[in-house]
Design a protein around this motif. Structure first.
Motif, PDB file in Angstrom:
ATOM      1  N   TYR A 162      -7.434  -7.702   4.156  1.00  0.00           N
ATOM      2  CA  TYR A 162      -6.460  -7.797   4.903  1.00  0.00           C
ATOM      3  C   TYR A 162      -5.285  -6.886   4.316  1.00  0.00           C
ATOM      4  O   TYR A 162      -4.664  -6.405   5.109  1.00  0.00           O
ATOM      5  CB  TYR A 162      -6.010  -9.002   5.384  1.00  0.00           C
ATOM      6  CG  TYR A 162      -6.820  -9.612   6.232  1.00  0.00           C
ATOM      7  CD1 TYR A 162      -7.279  -9.530   7.715  1.00  0.00           C
ATOM      8  CD2 TYR A 162      -7.720 -10.937   5.703  1.00  0.00           C
ATOM      9  CE1 TYR A 162      -8.199 -10.099   8.179  1.00  0.00           C
ATOM     10  CE2 TYR A 162      -8.692 -11.368   6.563  1.00  0.00           C
ATOM     11  CZ  TYR A 162      -9.066 -11.104   7.603  1.00  0.00           C
ATOM     12  OH  TYR A 162      -9.966 -11.829   8.261  1.00  0.00           O
ATOM     13  N   MET A 163      -5.053  -7.066   3.006  1.00  0.00           N
ATOM     14  CA  MET A 163      -3.956  -6.373   2.433  1.00  0.00           C
ATOM     15  C   MET A 163      -4.273  -4.787   2.497  1.00  0.00           C
ATOM     16  O   MET A 163      -3.544  -4.050   2.843  1.00  0.00           O
ATOM     17  CB  MET A 163      -3.671  -6.707   0.818  1.00  0.00           C
ATOM     18  CG  MET A 163      -2.631  -8.038   0.798  1.00  0.00           C
ATOM     19  SD  MET A 163      -2.410  -8.559  -0.875  1.00  0.00           S
ATOM     20  CE  MET A 163      -1.669  -9.906  -0.689  1.00  0.00           C
ATOM     21  N   ALA A 164      -5.633  -4.705   2.025  1.00  0.00           N
ATOM     22  CA  ALA A 164      -5.988  -3.177   2.102  1.00  0.00           C
ATOM     23  C   ALA A 164      -5.948  -2.600   3.350  1.00  0.00           C
ATOM     24  O   ALA A 164      -5.564  -1.380   3.405  1.00  0.00           O
ATOM     25  CB  ALA A 164      -7.293  -3.064   1.484  1.00  0.00           C
ATOM     26  N   GLY A 165      -6.389  -3.285   4.330  1.00  0.00           N
ATOM     27  CA  GLY A 165      -6.315  -2.843   5.695  1.00  0.00           C
ATOM     28  C   GLY A 165      -4.901  -2.635   6.240  1.00  0.00           C
ATOM     29  O   GLY A 165      -4.608  -1.545   6.885  1.00  0.00           O
ATOM     30  N   PHE A 166      -3.984  -3.310   5.810  1.00  0.00           N
ATOM     31  CA  PHE A 166      -2.517  -3.235   6.212  1.00  0.00           C
ATOM     32  C   PHE A 166      -1.990  -2.088   5.488  1.00  0.00           C
ATOM     33  O   PHE A 166      -1.170  -1.372   6.068  1.00  0.00           O
ATOM     34  CB  PHE A 166      -1.766  -4.548   5.779  1.00  0.00           C
ATOM     35  CG  PHE A 166      -0.351  -4.281   6.206  1.00  0.00           C
ATOM     36  CD1 PHE A 166       0.288  -4.892   7.228  1.00  0.00           C
ATOM     37  CD2 PHE A 166       0.626  -4.085   5.039  1.00  0.00           C
ATOM     38  CE1 PHE A 166       1.355  -4.833   7.769  1.00  0.00           C
ATOM     39  CE2 PHE A 166       2.076  -4.126   5.301  1.00  0.00           C
ATOM     40  CZ  PHE A 166       2.497  -4.459   6.782  1.00  0.00           C
ATOM     41  N   GLY A 167      -2.198  -1.724   4.332  1.00  0.00           N
ATOM     42  CA  GLY A 167      -2.020  -0.692   3.492  1.00  0.00           C
ATOM     43  C   GLY A 167      -2.433   0.795   4.089  1.00  0.00           C
ATOM     44  O   GLY A 167      -1.751   1.625   4.085  1.00  0.00           O
ATOM     45  N   MET A 168      -3.786   0.668   4.543  1.00  0.00           N
ATOM     46  CA  MET A 168      -4.238   1.854   5.256  1.00  0.00           C
ATOM     47  C   MET A 168      -3.546   2.270   6.461  1.00  0.00           C
ATOM     48  O   MET A 168      -3.262   3.463   6.637  1.00  0.00           O
ATOM     49  CB  MET A 168      -5.952   1.687   5.475  1.00  0.00           C
ATOM     50  CG  MET A 168      -6.599   1.551   4.220  1.00  0.00           C
ATOM     51  SD  MET A 168      -8.522   1.879   4.442  1.00  0.00           S
ATOM     52  CE  MET A 168      -8.878   0.221   4.930  1.00  0.00           C
ATOM     53  N   ILE A 169      -3.309   1.317   7.165  1.00  0.00           N
ATOM     54  CA  ILE A 169      -2.473   1.400   8.388  1.00  0.00           C
ATOM     55  C   ILE A 169      -1.133   1.908   8.085  1.00  0.00           C
ATOM     56  O   ILE A 169      -0.581   2.780   8.696  1.00  0.00           O
ATOM     57  CB  ILE A 169      -2.084   0.126   9.275  1.00  0.00           C
ATOM     58  CG1 ILE A 169      -3.335  -0.394   9.759  1.00  0.00           C
ATOM     59  CG2 ILE A 169      -1.113   0.278  10.191  1.00  0.00           C
ATOM     60  CD1 ILE A 169      -3.231  -1.698  10.430  1.00  0.00           C
ATOM     61  N   GLN A 170      -0.496   1.362   6.987  1.00  0.00           N
ATOM     62  CA  GLN A 170       0.887   1.935   6.508  1.00  0.00           C
ATOM     63  C   GLN A 170       0.776   3.431   6.121  1.00  0.00           C
ATOM     64  O   GLN A 170       1.820   4.167   6.006  1.00  0.00           O
ATOM     65  CB  GLN A 170       1.463   0.905   5.772  1.00  0.00           C
ATOM     66  CG  GLN A 170       1.965  -0.411   6.168  1.00  0.00           C
ATOM     67  CD  GLN A 170       2.567  -0.366   7.266  1.00  0.00           C
ATOM     68  OE1 GLN A 170       3.612   0.771   7.545  1.00  0.00           O
ATOM     69  NE2 GLN A 170       2.495  -1.363   8.236  1.00  0.00           N
ATOM     70  N   ILE A 171      -0.310   3.871   5.561  1.00  0.00           N
ATOM     71  CA  ILE A 171      -0.626   5.099   4.994  1.00  0.00           C
ATOM     72  C   ILE A 171      -0.244   6.166   5.958  1.00  0.00           C
ATOM     73  O   ILE A 171       0.373   7.186   6.085  1.00  0.00           O
ATOM     74  CB  ILE A 171      -1.634   5.415   4.153  1.00  0.00           C
ATOM     75  CG1 ILE A 171      -1.679   4.368   2.766  1.00  0.00           C
ATOM     76  CG2 ILE A 171      -2.061   6.722   3.997  1.00  0.00           C
ATOM     77  CD1 ILE A 171      -3.137   4.501   2.053  1.00  0.00           C
ATOM     78  N   VAL A 172      -1.052   5.612   7.108  1.00  0.00           N
ATOM     79  CA  VAL A 172      -1.053   6.549   8.440  1.00  0.00           C
ATOM     80  C   VAL A 172       0.424   6.659   9.025  1.00  0.00           C
ATOM     81  O   VAL A 172       0.870   7.686   9.195  1.00  0.00           O
ATOM     82  CB  VAL A 172      -2.015   6.056   9.519  1.00  0.00           C
ATOM     83  CG1 VAL A 172      -2.090   6.887  10.604  1.00  0.00           C
ATOM     84  CG2 VAL A 172      -3.601   6.263   8.766  1.00  0.00           C
ATOM     85  N   LEU A 173       0.964   5.429   9.297  1.00  0.00           N
ATOM     86  CA  LEU A 173       2.249   5.640   9.777  1.00  0.00           C
ATOM     87  C   LEU A 173       3.346   5.984   8.990  1.00  0.00           C
ATOM     88  O   LEU A 173       4.212   6.707   9.468  1.00  0.00           O
ATOM     89  CB  LEU A 173       2.791   4.101  10.126  1.00  0.00           C
ATOM     90  CG  LEU A 173       1.855   3.362  11.180  1.00  0.00           C
ATOM     91  CD1 LEU A 173       2.424   1.948  11.284  1.00  0.00           C
ATOM     92  CD2 LEU A 173       1.969   3.968  12.572  1.00  0.00           C
ATOM     93  N   SER A 174       3.125   6.123   7.451  1.00  0.00           N
ATOM     94  CA  SER A 174       3.994   6.887   6.733  1.00  0.00           C
ATOM     95  C   SER A 174       4.219   8.251   6.898  1.00  0.00           C
ATOM     96  O   SER A 174       5.154   8.883   6.395  1.00  0.00           O
ATOM     97  CB  SER A 174       3.858   6.323   5.421  1.00  0.00           C
ATOM     98  OG  SER A 174       3.933   4.941   5.033  1.00  0.00           O
ATOM     99  N   GLN A 175       3.159   8.857   7.635  1.00  0.00           N
ATOM    100  CA  GLN A 175       3.061  10.285   7.544  1.00  0.00           C
ATOM    101  C   GLN A 175       3.827  10.812   8.787  1.00  0.00           C
ATOM    102  O   GLN A 175       3.992  11.922   9.021  1.00  0.00           O
ATOM    103  CB  GLN A 175       1.839  11.014   7.624  1.00  0.00           C
ATOM    104  CG  GLN A 175       0.753  10.428   6.524  1.00  0.00           C
ATOM    105  CD  GLN A 175       1.529  10.472   5.078  1.00  0.00           C
ATOM    106  OE1 GLN A 175       2.163  11.414   4.798  1.00  0.00           O
ATOM    107  NE2 GLN A 175       1.350   9.446   4.023  1.00  0.00           N
TER     108      GLN A 175
END
Length: 487
Positions: A162-175
């Protein structure tokens, strides 16, 4: 197509804007909107730990400390409001950033210390939100499992995916360069925070009404019964840090917004207020309403939660299964937490992103990797400018904060540490020091001594809270077995 202009999301022709007296966009905010911003921004994941905090401190100390933090926070916020303009609080020049205010009144190394406190807090919150979101997502699966197997069933789950999934979502939103313009996300986040906090209070009231409540004490957990003597001391200090985190008021006193100036990071929340009546007067009234409302909400959440669970109150009563049924409502509350934190992560991370990018751009203005941007069209977003340095740097940031969260996935200790480290410098020291400089309080006068006594006392409290959180963190690390499922 390549360009070197500041990052932006474009949609149609630029509209002619009505500007304020300083050439910036006309401000339209009012007392009502300012109060709403304060209330919705303050009520967040910090409320989830208040029942545990009161269990460590007890009815008397817990309630007194919570109310005292509210009073101090409101008082220092009024001082900070007067520093919005300099040198005069009403007719002076507007300062658009917290660091800008510190630079105007204090200058020197204190500006750097202010920046360190601000940005360090933002990084800490990014880590804390990753932990909290993953725990909430795990809790959804476990709630369903307990519903099927019973409350004593074996229900294990790992929060790392879940942490990894949350991180991937944030990578996308951060752009998304102009994330701040997606205002609907802030509205959703506000609704989510009110929803899960209200559900927690409602479930606690239902538990108290049922009569199946835990044992409470005036002084909280009992030495020799619930905790050891050393645990009582350190957990009490950590509980103070958790309360301080709930009153992270400086983050809502300043508006984390990027305007036409891409690197204008920390702007006062009241920078959206109309210039008449004077911003400081309106903000003081809004602060009173905001702090009063959130304090009532906190007292309900903390006191009713403590009454429901007693000295065995969980660290987070929605994810540590203070409640099991109705399981669907627990699922909904935890989903609200996760959705809230997805947007909230960006609110705290974006200013740090832009700070680093602004510094790099100024240091290497001719570097194409840092400054060159490529235009492209993104469905539902519009014409977007992509910068390779931004993509790389923001991705690395999210990955690093996710890794740290995986190494230290401890909700209460992390929340307490962040609250303790941020409260003294941003909420107490800088507002008081700038007030002394602005009003030219006579050295060693009664008022000067009283203000410095407030600074010293709050420093000691923050130091002890940080120490208690560190001790709690160390104790958790010793028991922690990485990459194993959570029971």
């Amino acid at each position: 197509m390549m360009t070197s202009s500041p990052p932006a999301v474009e949609s149609g022709d630029a509209a002619v804007k009505i500007v304020d007296d300083d050439g910036r966009e006309k401000r339209t905010g009012t007392f009502v909107t300012a109060s709403a911003h304060i209330i919705t921004a303050v009520i967040g994941s910090g409320v989830l730990s208040l029942a545990w905090a009161l269990a460590q401190l007890g009815w008397v100390a817990g309630t007194v400390i919570l109310v005292t933090f509210a009073i101090i926070t409101y008082y220092t916020s009024t001082l900070l409001s007067d520093c919005y303009r300099s040198p005069d609080a009403v007719t002076g020049t507007r300062n658009y950033t917290y660091m800008g205010v510190v630079r105007a009144y204090l200058g020197g190394r204190k500006v750097a210390l202010c920046g360190l406190a601000q940005y360090g807090n933002l990084v800490g919150v990014s880590i804390g939100y990753t932990i909290t979101a993953s725990i909430s997502l795990v809790a959804i699966g476990k709630a369903n499992c307990y519903h099927v197997k019973g409350h004593n069933g074996k229900c294990s789950a790992s929060n790392y995916p879940y942490m990894a999934g949350f991180g991937m979502i944030q990578i996308v939103l951060s752009q998304i360069p102009n994330f701040h313009k997606l205002s609907f996300l802030s509205i959703i986040a506000a609704i989510m925070s009110f929803s899960y906090a209200s559900i927690g209070i409602g479930l606690a009231i239902a538990t108290v009404a049922s009569g199946k409540v835990g044992k409470t004490e005036l002084t909280g957990t009992v030495v020799g019964v619930d905790v050891t003597a050393s645990e009582k001391i350190w957990r009490s200090f950590q509980a103070v840090g958790n309360i301080a985190f709930s009153y992270a008021y400086t983050i809502i006193l300043i508006e984390i917004q990027v305007s036409t100036d891409s690197y204008n990071i920390f702007r006062f929340n009241k920078d959206t207020l109309r210039s008449s009546p004077p911003e400081n007067k309106v903000m003081k009234k809004a602060s009173l309403i905001g702090v009063s409302t959130t304090t009532v909400f906190y007292l309900l959440c903390g006191c009713i939660g403590y009454a429901a669970f007693g000295n065995q109150a969980p660290g987070d009563f929605l994810t540590d299964f203070g409640f099991y049924e109705p399981y669907w409502l627990i699922d909904f509350a935890n989903a609200c937490i996760a959705l809230h934190l997805i947007g909230a992560y960006q609110v705290y991370a974006q200013p740090f992103f832009q700070f680093v990018e602004g510094k790099c751009s100024k240091c290497w203005p001719e570097n194409d990797f840092i400054n060159m941007e490529y235009s492209s069209k993104i469905p539902l977003v519009g014409k977007c400018r992509v910068n390779m340095f931004r993509v790389l740097w923001r991705t690395i940031y999210v990955i690093l904060t996710t890794i740290v969260a995986m190494m230290f996935p401890f909700f209460n200790a992390i929340v307490g540490l962040i609250g303790a480290l941020a409260f003294w410098p941003l909420t107490v020291y800088f507002p008081v020091a700038m007030h002394i400089a602005q009003t030219k309080v006579k050295k060693y006068s009664r008022r000067w001594l009283a203000l410095y006594l407030l600074i010293v006392v709050c420093f000691i409290v923050s130091f002890l809270a940080a120490l208690g959180s560190i001790v709690g963190l160390v104790a958790s690390v010793r028991k922690f077995k990485p990459f194993q499922s959570l029971d």
